[in-house]
Design an enzyme around this catalytic site. Structure first.
Site, PDB file in Angstrom:
ATOM      1  N   LYS A 253       2.733  -8.213   2.662  1.00  0.00           N
ATOM      2  CA  LYS A 253       2.359  -7.034   3.780  1.00  0.00           C
ATOM      3  C   LYS A 253       0.936  -7.625   4.464  1.00  0.00           C
ATOM      4  CE  LYS A 253       0.000  -3.779   5.014  1.00  0.00           C
ATOM      5  NZ  LYS A 253      -1.026  -3.915   6.179  1.00  0.00           N
TER       6      LYS A 253
ATOM      7  N   ARG B  83     -10.842   0.413  -3.135  1.00  0.00           N
ATOM      8  CA  ARG B  83     -10.389   1.427  -4.284  1.00  0.00           C
ATOM      9  C   ARG B  83      -9.539   2.461  -3.957  1.00  0.00           C
ATOM     10  NH1 ARG B  83     -15.068   3.746  -8.411  1.00  0.00           N
ATOM     11  NH2 ARG B  83     -13.828   5.153  -9.597  1.00  0.00           N
TER      12      ARG B  83
ATOM     13  N   GLY C  61      -6.102   0.688  -3.288  1.00  0.00           N
ATOM     14  CA  GLY C  61      -5.326   0.218  -4.524  1.00  0.00           C
ATOM     15  C   GLY C  61      -5.150   1.408  -5.281  1.00  0.00           C
TER      16      GLY C  61
ATOM     17  N   GLU D  62      -6.999  -5.476  -7.213  1.00  0.00           N
ATOM     18  CA  GLU D  62      -8.534  -5.860  -7.570  1.00  0.00           C
ATOM     19  C   GLU D  62      -9.454  -5.028  -6.361  1.00  0.00           C
ATOM     20  OE1 GLU D  62     -10.161  -9.744  -6.459  1.00  0.00           O
ATOM     21  OE2 GLU D  62     -11.587  -7.838  -6.348  1.00  0.00           O
TER      22      GLU D  62
ATOM     23  N   CYS E 209     -16.099  -9.752  -3.626  1.00  0.00           N
ATOM     24  CA  CYS E 209     -16.102  -8.923  -4.466  1.00  0.00           C
ATOM     25  C   CYS E 209     -16.954  -8.909  -5.706  1.00  0.00           C
ATOM     26  CB  CYS E 209     -14.619  -8.941  -4.976  1.00  0.00           C
ATOM     27  SG  CYS E 209     -13.817 -10.533  -5.053  1.00  0.00           S
TER      28      CYS E 209
ATOM     29  N   GLU F 235     -19.469   1.264  -4.307  1.00  0.00           N
ATOM     30  CA  GLU F 235     -19.509  -0.117  -3.853  1.00  0.00           C
ATOM     31  C   GLU F 235     -19.935   0.060  -2.345  1.00  0.00           C
ATOM     32  OE1 GLU F 235     -16.818  -4.080  -3.562  1.00  0.00           O
ATOM     33  OE2 GLU F 235     -15.987  -2.203  -3.189  1.00  0.00           O
TER      34      GLU F 235
HETATM   35  P1  NAP Z   1      -8.022  -1.762   2.555  1.00  0.00           P
HETATM   36  O1  NAP Z   1      -8.378  -1.052   3.385  1.00  0.00           O
HETATM   37  O2  NAP Z   1      -7.882  -1.490   1.076  1.00  0.00           O
HETATM   38  O3  NAP Z   1      -6.791  -2.594   2.891  1.00  0.00           O
HETATM   39  C1  NAP Z   1      -6.102  -3.769   2.119  1.00  0.00           C
HETATM   40  C2  NAP Z   1      -4.648  -3.857   2.344  1.00  0.00           C
HETATM   41  O4  NAP Z   1      -4.108  -2.538   1.805  1.00  0.00           O
HETATM   42  C3  NAP Z   1      -4.297  -3.804   3.803  1.00  0.00           C
HETATM   43  O5  NAP Z   1      -3.196  -4.554   4.170  1.00  0.00           O
HETATM   44  C4  NAP Z   1      -4.074  -2.394   4.231  1.00  0.00           C
HETATM   45  O6  NAP Z   1      -3.402  -2.235   5.196  1.00  0.00           O
HETATM   46  C5  NAP Z   1      -3.610  -1.820   2.870  1.00  0.00           C
HETATM   47  N1  NAP Z   1      -3.698  -0.522   2.534  1.00  0.00           N
HETATM   48  C6  NAP Z   1      -4.903   0.288   2.653  1.00  0.00           C
HETATM   49  N2  NAP Z   1      -4.867   1.613   2.208  1.00  0.00           N
HETATM   50  C7  NAP Z   1      -3.569   1.768   1.938  1.00  0.00           C
HETATM   51  C8  NAP Z   1      -2.657   2.753   1.515  1.00  0.00           C
HETATM   52  N3  NAP Z   1      -3.089   3.942   1.242  1.00  0.00           N
HETATM   53  N4  NAP Z   1      -1.244   2.632   1.033  1.00  0.00           N
HETATM   54  C9  NAP Z   1      -1.005   1.292   1.385  1.00  0.00           C
HETATM   55  N5  NAP Z   1      -1.418   0.278   2.022  1.00  0.00           N
HETATM   56  C10 NAP Z   1      -2.826   0.323   2.191  1.00  0.00           C
HETATM   57  O7  NAP Z   1      -9.183  -2.985   2.519  1.00  0.00           O
HETATM   58  P2  NAP Z   1      -9.992  -3.885   3.581  1.00  0.00           P
HETATM   59  O8  NAP Z   1      -9.410  -3.374   4.827  1.00  0.00           O
HETATM   60  O9  NAP Z   1      -9.962  -5.103   3.084  1.00  0.00           O
HETATM   61  O10 NAP Z   1     -11.607  -3.374   3.376  1.00  0.00           O
HETATM   62  C11 NAP Z   1     -11.875  -1.997   3.537  1.00  0.00           C
HETATM   63  C12 NAP Z   1     -12.664  -1.904   2.405  1.00  0.00           C
HETATM   64  O11 NAP Z   1     -12.089  -2.429   1.355  1.00  0.00           O
HETATM   65  C13 NAP Z   1     -14.121  -2.435   2.723  1.00  0.00           C
HETATM   66  O12 NAP Z   1     -15.052  -1.741   3.171  1.00  0.00           O
HETATM   67  C14 NAP Z   1     -14.652  -2.578   0.845  1.00  0.00           C
HETATM   68  O13 NAP Z   1     -15.227  -1.361   0.480  1.00  0.00           O
HETATM   69  C15 NAP Z   1     -13.410  -2.895   0.108  1.00  0.00           C
HETATM   70  N6  NAP Z   1     -12.775  -4.274  -0.088  1.00  0.00           N
HETATM   71  C16 NAP Z   1     -12.997  -4.342  -1.308  1.00  0.00           C
HETATM   72  C17 NAP Z   1     -12.924  -5.937  -2.048  1.00  0.00           C
HETATM   73  C18 NAP Z   1     -13.189  -6.243  -3.056  1.00  0.00           C
HETATM   74  O14 NAP Z   1     -12.804  -7.371  -3.335  1.00  0.00           O
HETATM   75  N7  NAP Z   1     -13.600  -5.282  -3.961  1.00  0.00           N
HETATM   76  C19 NAP Z   1     -12.274  -6.619  -0.988  1.00  0.00           C
HETATM   77  C20 NAP Z   1     -12.055  -6.456   0.489  1.00  0.00           C
HETATM   78  C21 NAP Z   1     -12.387  -5.093   0.669  1.00  0.00           C
HETATM   79  P3  NAP Z   1      -3.727  -2.193   6.708  1.00  0.00           P
HETATM   80  O15 NAP Z   1      -3.561  -3.584   7.067  1.00  0.00           O
HETATM   81  O16 NAP Z   1      -2.984  -1.370   7.478  1.00  0.00           O
HETATM   82  O17 NAP Z   1      -5.252  -1.615   6.859  1.00  0.00           O
END
Ligand code: NAP
Length: 525
Positions: free
Chosen positions: A184, A243, A246, A265, A300, A391
């Site tokens: 995805k 979080r 995930g 993760e 991360c 975080e």
């Molecule tokens: P994210 O919002 O969790 O998105 C990651 C992936 O998962 C994207 O492809 C997203 O789709 C999808 N997704 C998000 N919510 C979902 C749900 N409820 N059901 C199914 N798929 C879902 O993460 P991000 O956009 O990379 O970053 C946002 C926040 O995540 C950051 O501000 C940070 O807090 C955290 N983050 C943490 C780490 C770490 O390694 N700890 C790394 C990156 C980000 P879309 O493409 O449609 O958004």
């Protein structure tokens, strides 16, 4: 190769018909061309059917054939040359050198997994010979090997558009395990995803892999992502991100008629313990400030929490850190959404009673610019408010000041699961470090001394994992050779005729792999 807004379904580049979306250049906060077509239910169904059909063919490929496929993916990614780096720079705001380094890591990971496949140890081939004359009951002939779980859904990370995305660690380890992959694509780097997706498809074609070995869908997480994880053809999930995202996928996977494992993760603040002896290190403030602000803090493993005992030496560290952080420029974050989340996270922390600002980086006029911060709070206050453990994804850290060793250890005990835990110490700190170590073993995936967690080596002994919420399953790692284990399961073959046994379990050991035979490790034969 031009970016034209297509996804990949099997060997075919497809323009989605369920609306369009554009990538954003975060350095200017403007949309960039072209428009990407969004996948619909029929696209997902086709990709899933192809992956399902490909599974038996793909997992039957020889070790050499599969290793060559992984290496060819690496070669085709390199063939993309500056086009890939330029597009990734535009979509993420990350600098050229960082992205070139990340491309090297991506290619290196694929080659590492090719080596892991060739070595064949991942199959854990284990033979217990039959003991027909054993009393009181004979022992059957038992042979065990690990096979792939089935098609894997991969959700790329925004902060590693190459190394943790379309052909990143999850994809490489799943393909190495013999599992087809459906990615995805992350909406934060759609063009980068298209380029890499096409490179993987090209490699699959060149290596005569089955059509459904790889697909990449474009669409939102809430729709196409959720439906992908719900699809019965999918047997495991790899995810890096928030979080909330995930945990949502964990729930979806657990609620299926056939629940499946999710290797997510997610969230980690990576505690760094500064023991008294280490505060004599004059380089420590600079080293901390550099780690905190590396990649705009979007790692991360970013050091989001410092813990130390109250002392004059600690005050000197804080003063020096304030100087080095004060010189750090504002940096463009990956997406406007991540920037907004960072700004509101910092505002929330700053507003908590008992939290004070002790260092502030430079401002700038970047539309998605992140300013660095260091805040400070007393351990007693920290221990009463779990919100202080959240975080803040970006260059902000919180220093927790303990009155005594008991309080410092209580903070360690209080923490949620983490990817890393660092201890800065000298031999003089031995007694306290020895008390801290067993606590950290229970809390984190990687313990490091006199360093910072940023910079994750891709190696055999690396663990990039940890207890919840750092990951959804602390038994594994998403970086390094052991990442392949996530997508394997053991099968035992009892009294199966020799002519039906898989190669890895045949008496003659045609794959020439190390095996455990009657309890002993046998390197050859
Ligand atoms: P994210 O919002 O969790 O998105 C990651 C992936 O998962 C994207 O492809 C997203 O789709 C999808 N997704 C998000 N919510 C979902 C749900 N409820 N059901 C199914 N798929 C879902 O993460 P991000 O956009 O990379 O970053 C946002 C926040 O995540 C950051 O501000 C940070 O807090 C955290 N983050 C943490 C780490 C770490 O390694 N700890 C790394 C990156 C980000 P879309 O493409 O449609 O958004």
């Amino acid at each position: 190769m031009q970016v034209v807004g297509e996804m990949i379904i099997g060997r075919t580049a497809v323009q989605g018909k369920e609306g369009t979306v554009k990538a954003i250049d975060p350095s200017r906060n403007v949309e960039i061309e072209p428009a990407f077509g969004l996948a619909g239910a029929a696209d997902l169904q086709r990709a899933a059917e192809l992956a399902d059909k490909a599974f038996d063919i793909y997992r039957a490929t020889g070790l050499e054939e599969r290793a060559k496929f992984l290496e060819t993916i690496a070669d085709r990614i390199l063939d993309l040359g500056p086009t890939l780096i330029e597009r990734a720079m535009q979509e993420t705001g990350l600098p050229q050198a960082r992205l070139e380094g990340e491309r090297g890591r991506t290619v290196g990971q694929l080659r590492l997994f090719a080596k892991v496949v060739r070595e064949g140890r991942f199959q854990s081939a284990t033979l217990d010979s039959a003991l027909p004359d054993r009393a009181p009951a004979p022992r059957p002939d038992l042979r065990l090997r690990k096979i792939g779980l089935g098609p894997v859904a991969v959700f790329g990370a925004s902060n590693f558009p190459l190394a943790f995305s379309v052909a990143g660690g999850d994809t490489a380890s799943a393909l190495a395990a013999g599992c087809p992959v459906i990615v995805k694509a992350h909406s934060a780097h759609l063009g980068t995803s298209e380029l890499v997706g096409k490179a993987v498809a090209k490699a699959a074609e060149e290596c005569n892999m089955p059509e459904g070995v790889f697909s990449m869908l474009i669409g939102s997480g809430q729709t196409i992502g959720q439906n992908l994880v719900s699809h019965p053809a999918i047997k495991a999930v790899g995810f890096t991100g928030s979080r909330a995202g995930g945990v949502a996928l964990m729930h979806t996977a657990a609620a299926r008629k056939e629940p499946i494992p999710v290797y997510a993760e997610m969230s980690s603040i990576n505690p760094v313990f500064l023991l008294p002896g280490a505060l004599d290190n004059p380089k420590l403030p600079q080293q901390f400030a550099d780690s905190l602000t590396l990649g705009a803090g979007q790692f991360c493993t970013n050091p989001g929490l410092l813990i130390a005992l109250k002392s004059d030496k600690l005050q000197a560290f804080v003063d020096a850190a304030a100087g080095t952080i004060g010189a750090k420029p504002s940096q463009t974050m990956l997406t406007p959404g991540i920037h907004k989340a960072y700004t509101s996270g910092v505002k929330g922390l700053a507003g908590v009673d008992g939290v004070k600002q002790v260092a502030i980086g430079q401002t700038g006029d970047l539309p998605c610019g992140a300013q660095a911060f260091l805040y400070q709070v007393e351990a007693k206050r920290f221990l009463t408010d779990t919100a202080l453990e959240g975080e803040i994804f970006g260059p902000t850290s919180l220093l927790v000041v303990a009155e005594n060793e008991e309080e410092l250890l209580a903070v360690a005990e209080h923490l949620e699961g983490q990817l890393t835990g660092a201890v800065h110490a000298t031999a003089d700190d031995k007694a306290l470090a020895a008390k801290l170590l067993p606590v950290l073993e229970r809390k984190v995936g990687r313990i490091l001394f006199n360093g910072f967690g940023t910079g994750v080596e891709v190696a055999y002994a690396m663990v990039h994992g940890g207890p919840f919420p750092s990951t959804s399953d602390s038994r594994t790692t998403s970086v390094g050779a052991s990442a392949i284990d996530r997508f394997l399961r053991p099968v035992s073959y009892q009294d199966v005729p020799a002519y039906l046994l898989p190669e890895s379990l045949q008496d003659a050991n045609p794959q020439n792999i190390p095996r455990v035979v009657n309890g002993d490790l046998v390197w050859n034969g």
